[in-house]
Design an enzyme around this catalytic site. Structure first.
Site, PDB file in Angstrom:
ATOM      1  CG  ASP A 228     -36.819 -16.043  38.997  1.00 32.43           C
ATOM      2  OD1 ASP A 228     -38.058 -16.109  38.916  1.00 32.43           O
ATOM      3  OD2 ASP A 228     -36.158 -16.611  39.892  1.00 32.43           O
TER       4      ASP A 228
ATOM      5  CE1 TYR B 166     -33.995 -17.466  45.448  1.00 28.51           C
ATOM      6  CE2 TYR B 166     -33.940 -16.174  43.445  1.00 28.51           C
ATOM      7  CZ  TYR B 166     -34.307 -17.323  44.113  1.00 28.51           C
ATOM      8  OH  TYR B 166     -34.966 -18.319  43.434  1.00 28.51           O
TER       9      TYR B 166
ATOM     10  CE  LYS C 274     -38.697 -17.375  42.189  1.00 26.65           C
ATOM     11  NZ  LYS C 274     -37.319 -16.865  42.222  1.00 26.65           N
TER      12      LYS C 274
ATOM     13  CG  HIS D  17     -39.546 -18.902  47.034  1.00 27.07           C
ATOM     14  ND1 HIS D  17     -38.568 -17.949  47.185  1.00 27.07           N
ATOM     15  CD2 HIS D  17     -38.974 -19.885  46.306  1.00 27.07           C
ATOM     16  CE1 HIS D  17     -37.460 -18.338  46.572  1.00 27.07           C
ATOM     17  NE2 HIS D  17     -37.687 -19.516  46.034  1.00 27.07           N
TER      18      HIS D  17
END
Ligand code: NAD
Length: 277
Positions: free
Chosen positions: A46, A51, A76, A109
């Protein structure tokens, strides 16, 4: 090789019930951690555009030699990329960084209600799904009120809602809403971010009874309740520990004790007011 069971999503796609999360892991370190996780037997990862480690994740996936069909990769769409055209472009960019030609799951997200673009954004995800570039689509951090609104216009029911969920924040109404609509509940921060939860004496006592660690007890609780979980660690021994949760079962007393830990308090932001760009 792995004992991880699969959950069948509402479109028939199988998703490993336990995967590996990489939030707050810098790109290079993520490549190392994902390599360790794949080597340990994880098959689901994930990540997210925000990120900043889709590239490292992709490098580890490519180097692993694990056949693409055996992997389940989630990413996401970040808040500032909401809107139909932007979402399509953001998805292309994510695929490029991952070095893949499809993802298994693509999520919005956050709902970011102040933008009010979730409906348009989700239409882009439906196109990505129809084009075969995501095997399943869904959302993250959507409250039942956001889902209700989305379900009013969507042609595809989201396969997954990924939400903050752990024994100290059990989200019963959201889980019940998901169950009624055929949406799989995926738990983020399943270990409560390794903060107080793993030091709670009741959790340690259950672990002691089963020869398991507190983290393993908490992961077992999620699996028993049918959640998908994506614990994060960059420590190889913990990465392996978090996958080694299939050798014991919680009993009714354990479930009651863990059920009693709910404090109804979030560790993360409230989706009703989180609109960060
Ligand atoms: P988590 O609950 O998985 O906790 C991770 C922390 O717990 C680690 O940093 C470490 O400190 C500790 N830990 C891990 N394994 C341990 C073990 N065996 N023993 C003791 N301590 C241990 O928290 P998380 O990283 O916030 O959540 C997991 C994943 O969920 C993320 O990596 C990300 O992929 C996803 N996530 C999604 C959202 C979202 O908005 N959709 C938000 C947060 C996280």
């Amino acid at each position: 090789m792995s004992q991880v069971p699969s959950i069948t999503l509402n479109n028939g796609v199988a998703m490993p019930q336990l995967g590996f999360g990489v939030w707050q892991v810098p790109d290079d370190e993520a490549a190392k951690a994902v390599a360790t996780a794949l080597d340990a037997g994880y098959r689901s990862v994930d990540t997210a555009a925000v990120y900043g480690n889709e590239a490292g994740t992709g490098r580890a996936v490519a180097a692993s030699g694990v056949p693409r069909g055996d992997l389940f990769i989630t990413t996401k769409l970040w808040n500032s990329d909401q809107g139909y055209d932007r979402a399509l472009r953001a998805f292309d960019a994510s695929l490029g960084r991952l070095g893949l030609d499809y993802v298994d799951l693509y999520l919005i997200h956050w709902p970011t209600p102040a933008r009010d673009l979730a409906t348009d954004t989700y239409r882009a995800l439906e196109k990505i799904l129809a084009d075969g570039r995501a095997k399943a689509i869904g959302v993250s951090n959507f409250l039942p009120e956001h889902l209700d609104r989305l379900l009013g216009t969507a042609s595809v029911v989201p396969a997954v809602n990924q939400i903050e969920l752990h024994p100290q924040f059990q989200q019963s109404p959201a889980r019940e809403f998901h169950r009624r609509h055929g949406i799989t509940t995926e738990a983020w921060s399943p270990l409560g971010q390794g903060r107080g939860l793993l030091e709670v004496p009741a959790v340690a006592a259950i672990g002691h009874k089963h020869g398991a660690t507190p983290a393993q007890v908490v992961l077992r609780w999620h699996l028993r309740l049918g959640h998908v979980v994506i614990p994060k660690s960059v420590t190889p021994s913990r990465i392996r520990e978090n996958l080694d949760v299939f050798g014991f079962e919680l009993d009714a007393d354990d479930l009651a004790a863990l059920g009693a830990l709910d404090e109804g308090r979030r560790l993360g932001p409230d989706p009703a007011s989180f609109n960060e760009a």
